[in-house]
Design a protein around this motif. Structure first.
Motif, PDB file in Angstrom:
ATOM      1  N   UNK A   1       0.544  -1.543   0.267  1.00 30.59           N
ATOM      2  CA  UNK A   1      -0.419  -0.245   0.543  1.00 30.59           C
ATOM      3  C   UNK A   1       0.406   1.207  -0.525  1.00 30.59           C
ATOM      4  N   UNK A   2       0.775   1.868  -0.803  1.00 28.09           N
ATOM      5  CA  UNK A   2       1.450   3.574  -0.949  1.00 28.09           C
ATOM      6  C   UNK A   2       0.272   5.124   0.284  1.00 28.09           C
ATOM      7  N   UNK A   3       0.863   4.753   1.028  1.00 27.10           N
ATOM      8  CA  UNK A   3       0.247   5.619   1.807  1.00 27.10           C
ATOM      9  C   UNK A   3      -0.381   7.281   1.340  1.00 27.10           C
TER      10      UNK A   3
ATOM     11  N   UNK B   1      -8.895  11.522   1.345  1.00 25.65           N
ATOM     12  CA  UNK B   1      -9.736  10.698   0.409  1.00 25.65           C
ATOM     13  C   UNK B   1      -8.358   9.770  -0.674  1.00 25.65           C
ATOM     14  N   UNK B   2      -8.043   9.726  -0.709  1.00 34.52           N
ATOM     15  CA  UNK B   2      -6.740   9.322  -1.891  1.00 34.52           C
ATOM     16  C   UNK B   2      -6.023   7.549  -1.117  1.00 34.52           C
ATOM     17  N   UNK B   3      -6.150   6.208  -1.778  1.00 36.67           N
ATOM     18  CA  UNK B   3      -5.960   5.097  -1.500  1.00 36.67           C
ATOM     19  C   UNK B   3      -4.847   4.357  -2.514  1.00 36.67           C
ATOM     20  N   UNK B   4      -3.633   3.902  -2.397  1.00 36.22           N
ATOM     21  CA  UNK B   4      -3.022   3.125  -3.748  1.00 36.22           C
ATOM     22  C   UNK B   4      -3.240   1.788  -2.630  1.00 36.22           C
ATOM     23  N   UNK B   5      -3.090   0.666  -3.993  1.00 37.97           N
ATOM     24  CA  UNK B   5      -2.119  -0.427  -3.728  1.00 37.97           C
ATOM     25  C   UNK B   5      -2.797  -1.680  -5.008  1.00 37.97           C
ATOM     26  N   UNK B   6      -1.199  -2.335  -4.946  1.00 40.13           N
ATOM     27  CA  UNK B   6      -1.001  -2.866  -6.088  1.00 40.13           C
ATOM     28  C   UNK B   6      -0.320  -4.331  -4.863  1.00 40.13           C
ATOM     29  N   UNK B   7      -1.205  -5.491  -5.795  1.00 40.26           N
ATOM     30  CA  UNK B   7      -0.723  -6.600  -5.601  1.00 40.26           C
ATOM     31  C   UNK B   7       0.257  -7.503  -6.652  1.00 40.26           C
ATOM     32  N   UNK B   8       1.290  -8.083  -6.114  1.00 38.44           N
ATOM     33  CA  UNK B   8       2.720  -8.296  -7.500  1.00 38.44           C
ATOM     34  C   UNK B   8       2.413  -9.791  -7.284  1.00 38.44           C
ATOM     35  N   UNK B   9       2.444 -10.800  -7.751  1.00 39.01           N
ATOM     36  CA  UNK B   9       2.999 -11.795  -7.965  1.00 39.01           C
ATOM     37  C   UNK B   9       4.219 -12.723  -8.248  1.00 39.01           C
TER      38      UNK B   9
END
Length: 264
Positions: free
Chosen positions: A207-209, A214-222
């Protein structure tokens, strides 16, 4: 026809006795240590890939096409783009890999159709500034070692995870973008299985805080797919934008998932 990429194993166990025995043998034999080092260098190189993503926002779905090419001599070209009706974009980043780090050369973003917007970032070896084009105006941004552009940062993330002993750690990133250089942290949130059109995939969730609630950024990596991005979700003003992997090939091999192994 492309070969199938080795299936993702959706269960993780402890090291077997055989694996521990092999590890002890390698530590005891310098020749095997050298071979292991060469194999590790090959394993951690960025392999070329093609990936299609479905992005959805406000009830609309667009296919994004991403491709990483290598000339085999440490130079890479990463492209990304998509189009919906009369609006689209195309972006390209050129970079080298030296001593396990991405060394960016240039980044260009070009909007097409109704939104004809252009952004550029150019890096000069040995210079202490970066030239950045934003809203038709050029800016000189301060450069420090490790500064990336907004596209090559994603390959540096993969390269870092491929080379680190423990990928489950927070990651610091610095990006030259627009009128300023931005520093941010990717916070590790845990191991998660993500449902995709390919099937369920083991991922690491970061997650990028943001200062703005009001903003959210998340990434999922394999991890099993050379840390290829599987999913991202960005929320701004309560409106989510999701990007989800639909298909991909890595070094010409098609990625696929294996059936979830039953609990022992």
């Amino acid at each position: 026809m492309a070969r199938k990429y080795p299936p993702v194993a959706l269960s993780t166990g402890r090291n077997s006795l055989l694996g521990l025995a092999l590890a002890a043998l390698v530590l005891a034999c310098p020749a095997l240590q050298a071979a292991e080092s060469e194999a590790a260098d090959a394993a951690t190189a960025l392999k070329p890939y093609n990936a299609d993503y479905k992005t959805s926002a406000r009830g609309m779905t667009v296919t994004l096409e991403r491709e990483l090419k290598s000339d085999g001599d440490g130079n890479y070209t990463l492209t990304n783009g998509g189009k919906l009706l009369v609006v689209g974009f195309h972006e390209v980043a050129l970079f080298r890999i030296q001593e396990g780090q991405v060394k960016p050369k240039s980044y260009i973003y070009q909007g097409t159709g109704l939104i004809n917007r252009r952004r550029e970032v150019h890096f000069t070896p040995g210079a202490d500034t970066v030239r950045s084009l934003y809203k038709d105006e050029w800016y000189e941004l301060p450069y420090t070692e490790g500064t990336l552009d907004r596209l090559s940062q994603q390959e540096q993330l993969r390269l870092h995870l491929l080379n680190t002993e423990d990928p489950r750690q927070d990651i610091q990133i610095r990006v030259a973008d627009g009128k300023r250089v931005k520093d941010y942290t990717l916070v590790f949130r845990g191991d998660e299985i993500v449902e995709t059109p390919l099937g369920p995939v083991n991922t690491l969730h970061f997650e990028r805080p943001h200062d703005d609630s009001e903003r959210e950024s998340d990434i999922w990596i394999a991890p099993e797919w050379d840390y290829l991005m599987v999913k991202t979700v960005h929320v701004e003003d309560g409106k989510p934008v999701e990007i989800l992997l639909s298909e991909a090939t890595i070094a010409g091999d098609r990625v696929e998932v294996a059936a979830v192994a039953p609990d022992a």
